[in-house]
Design an enzyme around this catalytic site. Structure first.
Site, mmCIF file in Angstrom:
data_model
loop_
_atom_site.group_PDB
_atom_site.id
_atom_site.type_symbol
_atom_site.label_atom_id
_atom_site.label_comp_id
_atom_site.label_asym_id
_atom_site.label_seq_id
_atom_site.Cartn_x
_atom_site.Cartn_y
_atom_site.Cartn_z
ATOM 1 N N HIS A 135 -63.663 -33.955 4.433
ATOM 2 C CA HIS A 135 -62.836 -34.164 5.627
ATOM 3 C C HIS A 135 -62.837 -32.938 6.538
ATOM 4 O O HIS A 135 -61.787 -32.562 7.075
ATOM 5 C CB HIS A 135 -61.398 -34.508 5.222
ATOM 6 C CG HIS A 135 -61.273 -35.868 4.600
ATOM 7 N ND1 HIS A 135 -61.287 -37.012 5.348
ATOM 8 C CD2 HIS A 135 -61.177 -36.265 3.305
ATOM 9 C CE1 HIS A 135 -61.167 -38.076 4.544
ATOM 10 N NE2 HIS A 135 -61.111 -37.644 3.298
ATOM 11 N N ASP A 142 -59.385 -34.338 -1.249
ATOM 12 C CA ASP A 142 -59.616 -35.756 -1.548
ATOM 13 C C ASP A 142 -60.982 -36.223 -1.059
ATOM 14 O O ASP A 142 -61.587 -35.602 -0.183
ATOM 15 C CB ASP A 142 -58.534 -36.601 -0.865
ATOM 16 C CG ASP A 142 -58.498 -36.368 0.634
ATOM 17 O OD1 ASP A 142 -58.597 -35.181 1.045
ATOM 18 O OD2 ASP A 142 -58.402 -37.330 1.403
ATOM 19 N N GLU A 143 -61.430 -37.327 -1.640
ATOM 20 C CA GLU A 143 -62.623 -38.056 -1.172
ATOM 21 C C GLU A 143 -63.809 -37.123 -0.905
ATOM 22 O O GLU A 143 -64.402 -37.161 0.177
ATOM 23 C CB GLU A 143 -62.292 -38.850 0.107
ATOM 24 C CG GLU A 143 -61.232 -39.909 -0.122
ATOM 25 C CD GLU A 143 -60.993 -40.795 1.096
ATOM 26 O OE1 GLU A 143 -61.088 -42.017 0.964
ATOM 27 O OE2 GLU A 143 -60.723 -40.248 2.187
ATOM 28 N N VAL A 144 -64.105 -36.290 -1.881
ATOM 29 C CA VAL A 144 -65.218 -35.356 -1.702
ATOM 30 C C VAL A 144 -66.497 -35.997 -2.243
ATOM 31 O O VAL A 144 -66.640 -36.188 -3.449
ATOM 32 C CB VAL A 144 -64.924 -34.025 -2.423
ATOM 33 C CG1 VAL A 144 -66.097 -33.062 -2.240
ATOM 34 C CG2 VAL A 144 -63.636 -33.419 -1.887
ATOM 35 N N GLU A 149 -57.215 -36.439 -6.510
ATOM 36 C CA GLU A 149 -58.562 -36.359 -7.085
ATOM 37 C C GLU A 149 -58.814 -35.021 -7.764
ATOM 38 O O GLU A 149 -59.566 -34.945 -8.730
ATOM 39 C CB GLU A 149 -59.642 -36.559 -6.003
ATOM 40 C CG GLU A 149 -59.733 -37.985 -5.476
ATOM 41 C CD GLU A 149 -58.952 -38.168 -4.214
ATOM 42 O OE1 GLU A 149 -57.844 -37.596 -4.107
ATOM 43 O OE2 GLU A 149 -59.444 -38.895 -3.320
#
Lengths: 560, 560
Positions: B281, B350-352, B401
């Site tokens: 992000h 998050d969301e890596v 996460e």
């Protein structure tokens, strides 16, 4: 030649010699900021960048310069312009005091010639705005707004605020393309927005938000459609049961609320035109006074046969109050004519379905007794209501059906309000009536499928060619009907499309009619929508086909 | 026993003897106004109606009573309460001066025991509010708010304002069901709302509107997700090119803007928790510093191999500035730790998606050299970023996460922020971590198909039964992600559903969990939504299945 005119000429000469890309007679398309909205009547600019002092001083002159309206507007606009610097008396001002920074613009001079604060139809809103670098030789300050009335000065302040941009790199407020010379005035004297507080109650704070936002687009009439068949929110001291027709005990306006709204609007150069729509659209009246209904099964139009009906209309328009309690004691006198000082009062008159009059025995007998058709009775009602308004020194406004149905009987002072038929203003002005243009196909904001360019391209004078007739079109109005627009969505349904109509009504017809509006208007409208957002107004994306749709994905305000 | 405690006991005795329908231990369902939201922890009420003086006097006591935070809040709330009377210094006040009216409540006493204005996680927000008729014998005023901190006093003022209703018939502000005795405190210390200024820039005025509205629901943390892959709006004095990643030159926040937002929030008892989400992000960082991208075709996650990446993170968190220009001259020092005094700093995580690390030659070589999997590198990045925040005296917050992937390596001070998996807080607190609950299925406000009751019924402590574990759930947060919510719709997407979560987090678990919420909560939520509307907040209809849908037809706010 007055000293002011002489000064103006001298300045003009000075500016012309300074201006690099002067374009007084041919407004340049919006090629780069600052993007002004609505476009001023005449302007020229140069190529300098000037910094503005956060502690800019207000200098006033003229009979009206000292008006509290001017002072309050100056403070409002300084708050908007210097938002990023945490207020004018902040660190930045202190630094300047230490002489670490020198600004190009350190004072704002406002000259208002007239001492009158009367705000009426046709009030002079013209102004001249001059912005140039401070010059020791100069006899005027760096920024000068000159106007005949305080309301012209307000329009000049709005334009000045749009010239100012916060530059994030230098962290100062700058004016690009100076020197500026702007000579501006509106094309139409009446530039309205209708709000509808019957289909949904709008709280006072929300009405104030709407009024404040109108001033940014130089709109100048709030048409307050107060009452309709669904609810009657307004206090009527003479007939205190009327607001029993409100949706609830909380969804109401006191007379003081109405006064406060009118006062708030006046501070921004905006008139408030109330509407009490008769004889249709009035079912809610009967909640408090069932006698106003022809019968329990015929609740609309109001009962044409009874003097009581007209007594109530007269009572609403008078508002004289002998025994109103304030806080359980005390008396006061309230005159509706003083609460709503604008000369126009809207009496509605639209969509009158008289079928149930025919089916109500006592009305039917009354019609027969007078040898009236229901259409005659409709005319009788409207004309009698007009006379009540006129007797109280108001000028009546009526929706166009009154003109279409019995135009030759309308009081000649009547202002005909178009909504339904596209050429009605053309017909009304040909008969000598004044007209307000609100073509529902384009200027009804609850029609969500009308994109900005269709709003923009709608011309109130279309098909009206004689100058004497054109002058009778006093202006236009966008209408924010409330059936599907409550507090949660009203502002984003109004904006940005109301701005498209606002420029159409303010700027010269030439400026808004020629060229490719995708180039001449759209970039400026994007910019204006973001300006509204920056001022806390939730204007919707410009490019949406459907109004008030949220954005479909991430992105910049300036590209939506 | 302190004099205050003694006084409290005396008053308690007095109120119990006065109360007609006392219900201290069993909160009554919302049978009639006043409808309080969120429901106080304990309260009792009677059956009297009291009038409130528009010129009500503020009397302060205690070490913190004289705080400007208390004074400013008093002025704000008086403005909201006496809106319909055109201000407190109006006609009405003058009439009172003439002794034509006597009010039951003429003073508001605020006692604040602590002189500290520090606003940190776990700050004491409890308060006691007592409302009774003025009594010549009484040693206290008619309304007393007693709190340990100024922030407790603010919560008490909000509750007091909700007790006050403008009565249109007597045209005065009244308090129904007095005497009131309220003893209140929040269930959770962290009650947050996330805003996302990367997917759409939100102007400062809009962020302030959001903060102001949060205070009405007693939310106390603004989680400011400042930066994401789409744009980088924040000024970073140490790395001045970072905000070249803003959408435009105008969609930016200066350091002063951030300070102003924090100051504005503090005045309302709201902490601001900034988020700088790494290493995913973060694509927008590379606009100003392309070296942060692993390659032009791999722009996210940030380049894990370079010290420069961590220097930039450190620079953002430090914010120390040696040579920042203000207005083309002058210098200043800015310490981000002082600008964001709240102890929590959100580092994202998050969301890596590390796929493109593997495909970038120098990153691949770096991984091989250290014998790292990409998951190891992700862990390395997050832990190194945590240490930077900790070194600057912040407590790191990370999305879940990081806990799921390498929980046992996280710094034990880490606060785990749930969003994805419903039982992650359960697992995190079992390992001794603190946790913030934001179950995306219910508390992500951009999920428009979650109606208010599903938001309301979502319980942060669900499945967590041990008291020691429950204490580690510091609270919850509703998340207003910005992909499809810009300035034009953000407030009506937040409200009224954020209020449902706010009551869940403030009121006792017992009060929000038992009974039929259609009876115990819905009427009060309708009322609260209209209260928001009345205060100018465009909260959407409560009953809509899809959030922020406009009303489908005319009607009352209280029935939507």
């Amino acid at each position: 030649m007055s000293p002011n005119l002489l000064l103006l000429l001298l300045l003009l000469l000075m500016f012309f010699s300074l201006s690099i890309t002067s374009s007084l007679s041919s407004p340049s398309p919006a090629d780069s900021p600052p993007y002004l909205w609505p476009l001023p009547a005449e302007f020229s600019f140069g190529n300098e960048t000037l910094s503005v002092d956060p502690a800019v001083a207000l200098i006033v002159a003229g009979h009206g310069g000292g008006s509290p309206i001017v002072r309050a507007a100056f403070e409002r606009y300084m708050g908007m312009i210097f938002k990023h610097a945490s207020g004018r008396a902040s660190l930045l001002a202190r630094i300047r005091f230490l002489r670490m920074v020198e600004y190009d613009i350190t004072s704002l001079k406002i000259v208002v010639h007239s001492g009158s604060e009367e705000l009426q139809l046709g009030v002079d809103e013209s102004y001249t705005l001059m912005v140039s670098k401070k010059d020791e030789q100069s006899i005027v300050g760096a920024v000068t707004i000159e106007a005949n009335t305080v309301y012209g000065a307000l329009r000049g302040l709005e334009t000045f605020s749009q010239l100012c941009a916060f530059d994030y790199l230098t962290q100062s407020v700058q004016i690009y393309k100076a020197p500026w010379y702007i000579q501006d005035k509106p094309r139409f004297q009446y530039r309205g927005l209708l709000i509808d507080t019957s289909r949904h109650y709008l709280p006072i704070d929300v009405i104030k938000q709407i009024i404040e936002s109108m001033s940014f687009a130089k709109l100048n009439v709030l048409h307050w459609h107060i009452v309709d068949e669904q609810s009657f929110p307004l206090e009527t001291p003479t007939y205190p049961n009327l607001w029993k027709g409100a949706y609830s005990r909380w969804e109401r306006y006191t007379v003081e609320d109405a006064s406060e709204i009118v006062r708030f609007a006046k501070m921004r150069g905006i008139n408030v035109m109330p509407e009490v729509d008769v004889p249709g659209h009035a079912e809610s009246w009967g909640t408090g006074y069932p006698d106003l209904w022809p019968s329990l099964s015929c609740r609309e139009p109001l009962d044409v046969t009874k003097n009581f009906t007209f007594d109530v209309i007269s009572g609403i328009l008078a508002g004289l109050l002998q025994n109103k309690l304030i806080l359980r004691s005390g008396k006061k006198l309230l005159d509706m004519r003083k609460i709503f000082p604008f000369e126009l009062f809207h009496l509605g008159g639209d969509e009158v379905n008289t079928d149930c009059w025919k089916n109500t025995t006592h009305v039917k007998e009354w019609l027969q007794g007078r040898n009236f058709t229901t259409k005659d009775a409709y005319k009788y009602f409207v004309l009698r209501a007009q006379q009540i308004a006129i007797s109280k020194n108001w000028t009546p406004v009526n929706w166009e059906e009154t003109f279409s149905s019995f135009g030759k009987y309308l009081d000649p002072r009547t202002v005909v309000h178009n909504w339904l038929v596209s050429d009605i203003c053309q017909k009304a002005v040909a008969k000598g009536f004044r007209c307000i243009f609100s073509n529902q196909g384009y200027w009804y904001l609850d029609h969500l499928d009308v994109p900005w360019d269709e709003v923009y391209n709608t011309e109130p004078l279309h098909g009206i060619n004689e100058t004497s007739h054109q002058k009778l079109v006093i202006g236009g109005e966008v209408c924010m009907w409330g059936e599907t627009a409550d507090t949660s969505v009203v502002l984003q349904t109004i904006w940005p499309r109301a701005a498209a109509a606002a420029e159409r009504m303010w700027s010269t017809r030439e400026a808004v009619s020629k060229g490719n509006i995708t180039l001449t208007a759209l970039p400026r409208l994007h910019y204006f929508r973001c300006l509204l957002n920056n001022r806390g107004v939730p204007a919707a994306p410009v490019d949406n086909f459907y109004a008030r749709r949220p954005p479909s994905g991430p992105g910049s305000c300036y590209a939506q």
